[in-house]
Design a protein around this motif. Structure first.
Motif, short mmCIF file in Angstrom:
data_model
loop_
_atom_site.label_atom_id
_atom_site.label_comp_id
_atom_site.label_asym_id
_atom_site.label_seq_id
_atom_site.Cartn_x
_atom_site.Cartn_y
_atom_site.Cartn_z
N VAL A 247 94.20 -1.12 -10.97
CA VAL A 247 95.35 -1.48 -9.98
C VAL A 247 96.64 -1.67 -10.80
N LYS A 248 96.72 -2.07 -11.89
CA LYS A 248 98.18 -2.37 -12.41
C LYS A 248 98.71 -1.05 -12.87
N ASP A 249 98.10 0.01 -12.99
CA ASP A 249 98.47 1.45 -13.58
C ASP A 249 97.68 2.48 -13.04
N ASN A 250 98.05 2.83 -11.79
CA ASN A 250 97.53 4.08 -11.07
C ASN A 250 97.25 5.34 -11.68
N SER A 251 97.78 5.53 -12.94
CA SER A 251 97.61 6.93 -13.65
C SER A 251 96.51 6.74 -14.62
N LEU A 252 95.80 5.55 -14.37
CA LEU A 252 94.84 5.34 -15.44
C LEU A 252 93.60 4.85 -14.64
N SER A 253 92.26 5.32 -14.94
CA SER A 253 91.21 4.68 -14.59
C SER A 253 90.95 3.53 -15.39
N ILE A 254 89.85 2.83 -15.01
CA ILE A 254 89.65 1.42 -15.65
C ILE A 254 88.78 1.95 -17.08
N GLN A 255 88.16 3.00 -17.14
CA GLN A 255 87.65 3.38 -18.56
C GLN A 255 88.81 3.87 -19.47
N GLN A 256 89.81 4.62 -18.90
CA GLN A 256 90.96 5.06 -19.58
C GLN A 256 91.76 3.98 -20.01
N TYR A 257 91.88 3.02 -19.17
CA TYR A 257 92.62 1.81 -19.46
C TYR A 257 91.75 1.02 -20.88
N LEU A 258 90.52 0.89 -20.76
CA LEU A 258 89.89 0.07 -21.83
C LEU A 258 90.09 1.04 -23.01
N ASP A 259 89.96 2.28 -22.97
CA ASP A 259 90.10 2.99 -24.29
C ASP A 259 91.41 2.91 -24.76
N THR A 260 92.56 2.48 -24.30
CA THR A 260 93.90 2.04 -24.78
C THR A 260 93.84 0.94 -25.59
N VAL A 261 92.95 -0.17 -25.06
CA VAL A 261 92.71 -1.23 -25.88
C VAL A 261 91.85 -1.13 -27.20
N SER A 262 90.87 -0.38 -27.13
CA SER A 262 89.94 -0.13 -28.14
C SER A 262 89.18 1.06 -28.00
N LYS A 263 89.12 1.99 -28.55
CA LYS A 263 88.54 3.37 -28.42
C LYS A 263 86.97 2.88 -28.29
N GLY A 264 86.50 3.52 -27.04
CA GLY A 264 85.14 3.15 -26.79
C GLY A 264 84.76 2.06 -25.92
N LEU A 265 85.80 1.02 -25.86
CA LEU A 265 85.69 -0.16 -24.96
C LEU A 265 85.29 -0.03 -23.65
N THR A 266 84.11 -0.67 -23.40
CA THR A 266 83.65 -0.38 -21.95
C THR A 266 82.92 -1.55 -21.46
N VAL A 267 82.51 -1.51 -20.17
CA VAL A 267 81.67 -2.59 -19.38
C VAL A 267 80.63 -2.25 -19.24
N THR A 268 79.59 -3.08 -19.59
CA THR A 268 78.05 -2.94 -19.25
C THR A 268 77.62 -3.60 -18.12
N GLU A 269 78.34 -4.73 -17.63
CA GLU A 269 77.68 -5.66 -16.55
C GLU A 269 78.84 -6.27 -16.07
N PHE A 270 78.59 -6.68 -14.67
CA PHE A 270 79.48 -7.70 -14.39
C PHE A 270 79.00 -8.35 -13.10
N LYS A 271 79.38 -9.74 -12.77
CA LYS A 271 79.06 -10.25 -11.47
C LYS A 271 80.06 -10.91 -10.99
N ARG A 272 80.29 -10.45 -9.69
CA ARG A 272 81.12 -11.17 -8.68
C ARG A 272 80.55 -12.05 -7.81
N VAL A 273 81.07 -13.09 -7.78
CA VAL A 273 80.58 -14.29 -6.98
C VAL A 273 81.56 -14.88 -5.94
N SER A 274 81.41 -14.52 -4.43
CA SER A 274 82.45 -14.90 -3.51
C SER A 274 81.99 -15.82 -2.40
N ILE A 275 82.84 -16.71 -2.08
CA ILE A 275 82.43 -17.64 -1.16
C ILE A 275 83.12 -17.28 0.44
#
Length: 276
Positions: A247-275
């Protein structure tokens, strides 16, 4: 025996219950403070039972992580109105629940409610607070996570929380990246980390929807399946975290963004809790 204003105020300070409730309890208990406290708790149980069918669409979400951010939890304590959600006692109860969960690692909500919160259990404390506040209160969500880096995020309204687990950190500072990803999850509500995590029933449903849309558009039957598969791939791109546009840079996917932070950095799990 005569019940003085000093006695009523003392019981109020001890329990946080209303003045009239404290006076009635002391009168019924003939001035016995222990019995009066028990009566107030029973009142709480009655209030809790009478409001059991009420919806709890307000509340707060609270997170905790350990010192090295390898473990975390998120809890949602819910109530009926926004007014109560902002009540100091209610917010304190949410934080108490989070602290107890973090210190004791209960397996589920039932185990959490059974933990000691002083001289009573957390479940009894919630019932007591229900009696004091007059609204249904419940723990509507309790999730735990662990991994290389666990990053929490609470949205500004306090009613939405996200926890993200990152891997392949490789010594990089990932807190800001984790927060960016958590904010993405809060805003875009992906169904899974990637396409491999999507429930098979959801995939079947999307394929059927794709086929029906193609038929409605008058497409030949011999290419219906191909069109449906194309629509499924679009669904994965839009609804799974790592494939979504950042959302901060539509030219990148989330995986591509994470690669710019550290090559191979990725997400394995998340939890979203909404009321609500």
């Amino acid at each position: 025996m005569a019940i003085t204003a000093k006695d009523v105020n003392k019981l109020r300070q001890m329990t946080g219950a209303g003045m009239m409730d404290c006076k009635k309890a002391l009168v019924e208990a003939d001035g016995d403070f222990e019995k009066a406290i028990e009566l107030l708790r029973k009142k709480g149980q009655k209030v809790s039972a009478s409001r059991a069918d009420r919806e709890t669409t307000e509340g707060v979400v609270v997170t905790r992580t350990n010192a090295d951010n390898t473990k975390g939890l998120v809890i949602a304590l819910t109530c009926e109105t926004d007014f109560v959600a902002k009540n100091e006692d209610f917010v304190g109860l949410a934080n108490k629940a989070a602290d107890l969960a973090f210190e004791n690692s209960p397996a589920d909500v039932d185990a959490l409610l059974a933990l000691s919160a002083g001289d009573i259990t957390l479940g009894e404390k919630i019932t007591e607070t229900t009696g004091k506040i007059g609204e249904k209160i419940e723990i509507s969500a309790f999730e735990t996570m662990e991994g290389e880096a666990v990053v929490p995020y609470i949205h500004s309204n306090g009613k939405l929380g996200v926890m993200v687990v990152l891997k392949n950190v490789n010594g990089a500072s990932v807190e800001d990246a984790g927060k960016d990803v958590a904010m993405q999850i809060a805003a875009m509500n992906p169904v899974a980390v990637d396409k491999d995590g999507v429930d098979p029933t959801v995939i079947e449903k999307e394929i059927e929807i794709g086929k029906e849309q193609a038929r409605q558009e008058g497409k030949p039957e011999n290419i219906i399946d191909k069109i449906a598969q194309g629509k499924l791939q679009k669904f994965f791109k839009e609804n799974t975290l790592l494939s979504q546009q950042f959302v901060k840079d539509n030219s990148l996917s989330i995986q591509q963004y994470l690669d710019t932070v550290s090559k191979g950095l990725t997400v394995t799990e998340f939890k979203r809790v909404s009321i609500g």
